[in-house]
Design a protein around this motif. Sequence first.
Motif, PDB file in Angstrom:
ATOM      1  N   ALA A 170       0.835  -1.203   0.000  1.00  0.00           N
ATOM      2  CA  ALA A 170       0.000   0.000   0.000  1.00  0.00           C
ATOM      3  C   ALA A 170       0.870   1.253   0.000  1.00  0.00           C
ATOM      4  O   ALA A 170       2.026   1.234   0.435  1.00  0.00           O
ATOM      5  CB  ALA A 170      -0.908   0.006   1.217  1.00  0.00           C
ATOM      6  N   THR A 171       0.300   2.348  -0.472  1.00  0.00           N
ATOM      7  CA  THR A 171       1.013   3.630  -0.460  1.00  0.00           C
ATOM      8  C   THR A 171       0.556   4.515   0.696  1.00  0.00           C
ATOM      9  O   THR A 171       1.206   5.518   0.993  1.00  0.00           O
ATOM     10  CB  THR A 171       0.791   4.379  -1.786  1.00  0.00           C
ATOM     11  N   THR A 172      -0.559   4.160   1.327  1.00  0.00           N
ATOM     12  CA  THR A 172      -0.998   4.906   2.511  1.00  0.00           C
ATOM     13  C   THR A 172      -0.012   4.643   3.638  1.00  0.00           C
ATOM     14  O   THR A 172       0.275   3.488   3.955  1.00  0.00           O
ATOM     15  CB  THR A 172      -2.400   4.450   2.949  1.00  0.00           C
ATOM     16  N   PRO A 173       0.538   5.695   4.253  1.00  0.00           N
ATOM     17  CA  PRO A 173       1.569   5.497   5.279  1.00  0.00           C
ATOM     18  C   PRO A 173       1.095   4.578   6.407  1.00  0.00           C
ATOM     19  O   PRO A 173      -0.013   4.726   6.926  1.00  0.00           O
ATOM     20  CB  PRO A 173       1.829   6.921   5.795  1.00  0.00           C
ATOM     21  N   ILE A 174       1.929   3.634   6.756  1.00  0.00           N
ATOM     22  CA  ILE A 174       1.647   2.721   7.870  1.00  0.00           C
ATOM     23  C   ILE A 174       1.782   3.493   9.169  1.00  0.00           C
ATOM     24  O   ILE A 174       2.754   4.211   9.383  1.00  0.00           O
ATOM     25  CB  ILE A 174       2.622   1.534   7.847  1.00  0.00           C
ATOM     26  N   ARG A 175       0.818   3.329  10.055  1.00  0.00           N
ATOM     27  CA  ARG A 175       0.836   4.018  11.343  1.00  0.00           C
ATOM     28  C   ARG A 175       0.866   3.002  12.479  1.00  0.00           C
ATOM     29  O   ARG A 175       0.319   1.913  12.369  1.00  0.00           O
ATOM     30  CB  ARG A 175      -0.408   4.915  11.510  1.00  0.00           C
ATOM     31  N   ALA A 176       1.473   3.397  13.574  1.00  0.00           N
ATOM     32  CA  ALA A 176       1.410   2.591  14.798  1.00  0.00           C
ATOM     33  C   ALA A 176       0.149   2.984  15.555  1.00  0.00           C
ATOM     34  O   ALA A 176      -0.141   4.176  15.712  1.00  0.00           O
ATOM     35  CB  ALA A 176       2.639   2.833  15.658  1.00  0.00           C
ATOM     36  N   VAL A 177      -0.598   1.990  16.007  1.00  0.00           N
ATOM     37  CA  VAL A 177      -1.847   2.269  16.712  1.00  0.00           C
ATOM     38  C   VAL A 177      -1.882   1.486  18.023  1.00  0.00           C
ATOM     39  O   VAL A 177      -1.214   0.464  18.176  1.00  0.00           O
ATOM     40  CB  VAL A 177      -3.082   1.897  15.859  1.00  0.00           C
ATOM     41  N   VAL A 178      -2.665   1.977  18.949  1.00  0.00           N
ATOM     42  CA  VAL A 178      -2.901   1.279  20.210  1.00  0.00           C
ATOM     43  C   VAL A 178      -4.041   0.284  19.993  1.00  0.00           C
ATOM     44  O   VAL A 178      -5.080   0.639  19.428  1.00  0.00           O
ATOM     45  CB  VAL A 178      -3.259   2.275  21.330  1.00  0.00           C
ATOM     46  N   ASN A 179      -3.851  -0.946  20.413  1.00  0.00           N
ATOM     47  CA  ASN A 179      -4.894  -1.965  20.267  1.00  0.00           C
ATOM     48  C   ASN A 179      -5.932  -1.781  21.376  1.00  0.00           C
ATOM     49  O   ASN A 179      -5.863  -2.409  22.435  1.00  0.00           O
ATOM     50  CB  ASN A 179      -4.297  -3.372  20.333  1.00  0.00           C
TER      51      ASN A 179
END
Length: 670
Positions: A170-179
């Motif tokens: 994907a070209t959408t930037p990968i983000r770190a998220v809280v589960n």
Amino acid sequence: MRIFFLLLFFLISFIATAQKTFWASKVVAFSSEYSDAKTTKENRAIQALGKPSKLPQVGISACAWQPLTQNNTQEEFLIVSFDTLMPIQQVAIAENYGQGSIVRVEAFDEFDNLKTLWINRSAPSNEIGKMLNLVLSKPTPYKVRSIKIVLNTTRTKGWTQIDAIGISQATTPIRAVVNVAKNLPAAVLKENLGSNINSAYREIAPVISPDGKTLYYTRWEHPENLGKDKNQDIWYSELQNDRKWSMARPMAAPINNTEHNAICAISPDGKTILLNNVYLKDGSMLKGVSMSTKNDRGWDFPKALAIKNFNNKSDYAEYSFSPNGRVLILTGQFRETNGGKDIYLSFQQPDGTWSEPVNAGKVINTAEDEGTPFIAADGKTLYFSTRGLSGYGSSDIFVTRRLDDTWLKWSEPENLGAGINTPEWDGYFSVSALGDYAYYSSQENSIGDEDIFKFKVPESIKPETVIQLTGGVFNYVDKKLIDAKIKVQSLTDADTVCVTFDPQTGDYKLMLPAKKTYSISASKKGFMPFSEILDFSKENNFKEIKKNIFLLPIEAGQRMTLNSVFFEQSKFDILPNSYPELDRIVVVMKENPTMEIMLEGHTDNQGDWNANLTLSKQRVEEVKKYLADKGVDMKRIQTQGYGSTRPVASNNSEEKRKFNRRVEFMIVKN
């Protein structure tokens, strides 16, 4: 049409793969990794595997790869591979600390040829950390097997750490998220329990009794604490009729002494507490855990739990135990640590000792410290605190669910959300069996250093529903209370609860997960054992059920119904779930070798009268045969079938007819 659906399936699969982020799953090679005498797996190269453990927060973390030294004039590198082989269009690198040290990112193709993806020609920014997203102008013309990150640690001051490495099409930037747990409210109203509970001093580690009516907690350096240093003592408060908490009081000796005292957990009946440390008669303490039981005179002197190979390398430990009292959940640093203090499990053995602690696994344990475990009344839902999973503060509270009876498989931990967790340290979560309110320690908006708060538990993080079963054990003849052993066995799984009923300390009290069927039995020497089936399979809400048990004294002429003896429909074959009750009768008859009994069979009035009479005779003969096969002399057992001639209830409805289908037991001679 078939070709169309196949094409559609492959298109959907391709889109899903293209959008998915694959996080590094294996370390291939590295230049160096941090280690010292005090660490185990902290900051090793393996800490860069999996999803981000620190981001979206930034800062130092034990759950990130850190080269051995700072400001190394030689290049450092890390090579990782993935559970996929595919062209990629993006690499995401979680730089949680020392952002800007990466000078080059390269890829190995499927033939192990090294390809340069990116060269850093920019000066480092002043950011502590961030997610570095390298989005390529087009997908790589080759399949990527692994990624190599090259560092120049002299570009930034201090340590350099890498939290995670991911790839995607994907070209959408990968983000770190809280589960975060699902369906949490936008805001959670947290209530400080006020001056009856909290003070200018530090209040931590609340433990709410399963009935929600007594709150225990630990208070630091309060003037009323014992000892010249006023260390930490256990205090408690009781819920009044106006739903307000009474003024807290310290627990008396021997629970509190001049050393550090802390309560860890309480049994479903409120009569057994788990205490940190081992109590010695001279007033000193050792590492470990103790148990105290309440009697008619108060709490007895805490007895140490004998845990095999208990060698906790950490200075700290916390404990909780399962509702059935046979599984100990503890934190510490033992063998097989994932780094720092982990959650472990110890199982009670037949001789009353406890097994060597077993690590609960990488799903819930990290290289950071895990702590404050609390297992809910359902025996499945575990709350704990850690800074080793992405969150909102220095330590957050998470929830995980036990997936099987090994106690070693857990669901992915879910953060309780920013409405509950704060930027400060949060932990010591405790919830009553009712599941309505939770209690925990927090520094945010506290009266003193740390206070006890409560909030209404959102539905998605509640424990599973339980049934509170309570009552007493009575002599069937004179209706007086008697002591006895009570056992509750799940007919759905292997869960068993055993308690000893003591009339001097009030009713027995058990918390049983709903949506199950149970067998409850009670026994006492000189009395016939009792058993009955309890069907909670359709219960969806918390309910308190009063269940008084009546035991029949072994005296000639006494009669009882065998409530837990079952047969196949319209047949005389004994069903396996009848065996426990029949086995208890065998034990009693062997303990009383002169006792003789009469077994009487009864049916309802449905069907042919003669067939029912025959069936009732066949069934008691089958019970007699079972007892004889277990070693009881057949001469001591008489049988009689009455068919439908002696009903004890109306036959006008199925609800009433079931009481007429029974086997009765009468003592002919004792």
